[in-house]
Design an enzyme around this catalytic site. Structure first.
Site, short mmCIF file in Angstrom:
data_model
loop_
_atom_site.label_atom_id
_atom_site.label_comp_id
_atom_site.label_asym_id
_atom_site.label_seq_id
_atom_site.Cartn_x
_atom_site.Cartn_y
_atom_site.Cartn_z
N CYS A 59 0.83 -1.21 0.00
CA CYS A 59 0.00 0.00 0.00
C CYS A 59 0.86 1.26 0.00
CB CYS A 59 -0.93 0.01 1.20
SG CYS A 59 -2.12 -1.35 1.22
N ARG A 136 -8.20 -5.12 -2.38
CA ARG A 136 -7.50 -4.08 -3.14
C ARG A 136 -8.34 -3.85 -4.40
NH1 ARG A 136 -2.53 -2.52 -1.95
NH2 ARG A 136 -1.94 -4.48 -0.97
#
Length: 220
Positions: A59, A136
Site C-alpha cells: 500500500c 484491493r
C-alpha cells in the site's frame, strides 16, 4: 446529514455486488481532507479504491506512486479517493511518514471506514468479513456517477498506475469518439469500429473479418 462519520449508502444494500453500469452508491465519510460525499464529485471522473491497511509495504508503494502521478490524473479531470478500515488519525500518521521518508505529499482524500459500511456496500468485503485485509479493489466512476470499470487485486500484488491511467484514457476516448478500444490500446492509437448488425453488409464485406474487425482510422 449532520455527522461526518460514514453512513450507509443511499441506493444499495450491504454487500450489493455492484456491476459495471450501476450507479455508484452515495455516502458521506470523514477523510484526510475533511468530510467527503461521493456525489459531490459528479461532473468529473473519479477513481475510488480500497487498500488493506495503512503502514503496509504494498500500500505504501501504491500511495507513493499515485502521489507522484497526481498531475497526470488531474490532467484527465479525474479525482482519486482512497478507503480503508484504518482511523483518520492512522491515515494522518501514515501520510506524514510518507512525506518525511519519501518526499511526496498525498493530497487526495483517504476515507476511514472502521465499520466496513462503505466497503460492504460496494462489495469490497463480504458480510462475513471482519476486516478488509484481502481487499484491493478499484472502481472507475464516470462524471454521471456510473461505474464504468472495476479491478480487484489480492493484498500481496500492487496495482499498476499506468494501467489505471490507461483505463481512464480508454473510457474517455470511447465516450468522445465512439468505437471500441482493442487489446493494449494506448492514447493516440485508433479505436475499433463496432461490428455491423446487418447481414447484407456482412456479405458485402471485402474480406471475412472486415465486417467485425477493423479500426476507425481515427488517431485522435
Amino acid at each position: 446529514m449532520n455527522q461526518p462519520n460514514p453512513s450507509a449508502p443511499t441506493n444499495a444494500p450491504p454487500c450489493a455486488g455492484l456491476r459495471i453500469g450501476d450507479l455508484a452508491p452515495d455516502f458521506e465519510a470523514r477523510s484526510t481532507i475533511g468530510p467527503v460525499r461521493l456525489s459531490s464529485f459528479r461532473g468529473r471522473w473519479l477513481i475510488l479504491f480500497s487498500h488493506p491497511a495503512d503502514f503496509t509495504p504494498v500500500c505504501t508503494t501504491e500511495f507513493i506512486a499515485l502521489a507522484r502521478e497526481a498531475a497526470a490524473f488531474d490532467a484527465r479531470d479525474c479525482a482519486l479517493m482512497a478507503l480503508s478500515v484504518d482511523s483518520l488519525f492512522s491515515h494522518f500518521a501514515w501520510l506524514r511518514m510518507i512525506r518525511d521518508r519519501f518526499g511526496v505529499e498525498v493530497r487526495f482524500p483517504i476515507l476511514e471506514d472502521p465499520t466496513l459500511v462503505i466497503g460492504r456496500a460496494f462489495g469490497m468485503v463480504s458480510a462475513q468479513d471482519s476486516d478488509s485485509a484481502t481487499v484491493r479493489t478499484t472502481f472507475f466512476i464516470d462524471p454521471k456517477g456510473v461505474i464504468r470499470a472495476m479491478t480487484c487485486y489480492p493484498a500481496n500484488l500492487g496495482r499498476s498506475i499506468p494501467e489505471m491511467l490507461r483505463i481512464i484514457d480508454g473510457l474517455q476516448a470511447i465516450d468522445a469518439r465512439g468505437g471500441l478500444a482493442p487489446a493494449n490500446w494506448q492514447p493516440g492509437e485508433a479505436l475499433l469500429c463496432p461490428p455491423t448488425h446487418d447481414l447484407d453488409a456482412v456479405f458485402k464485406s471485402e474480406d471475412a473479418v472486415g465486417w467485425f474487425l477493423r479500426d476507425s482510422g481515427d488517431q485522435g
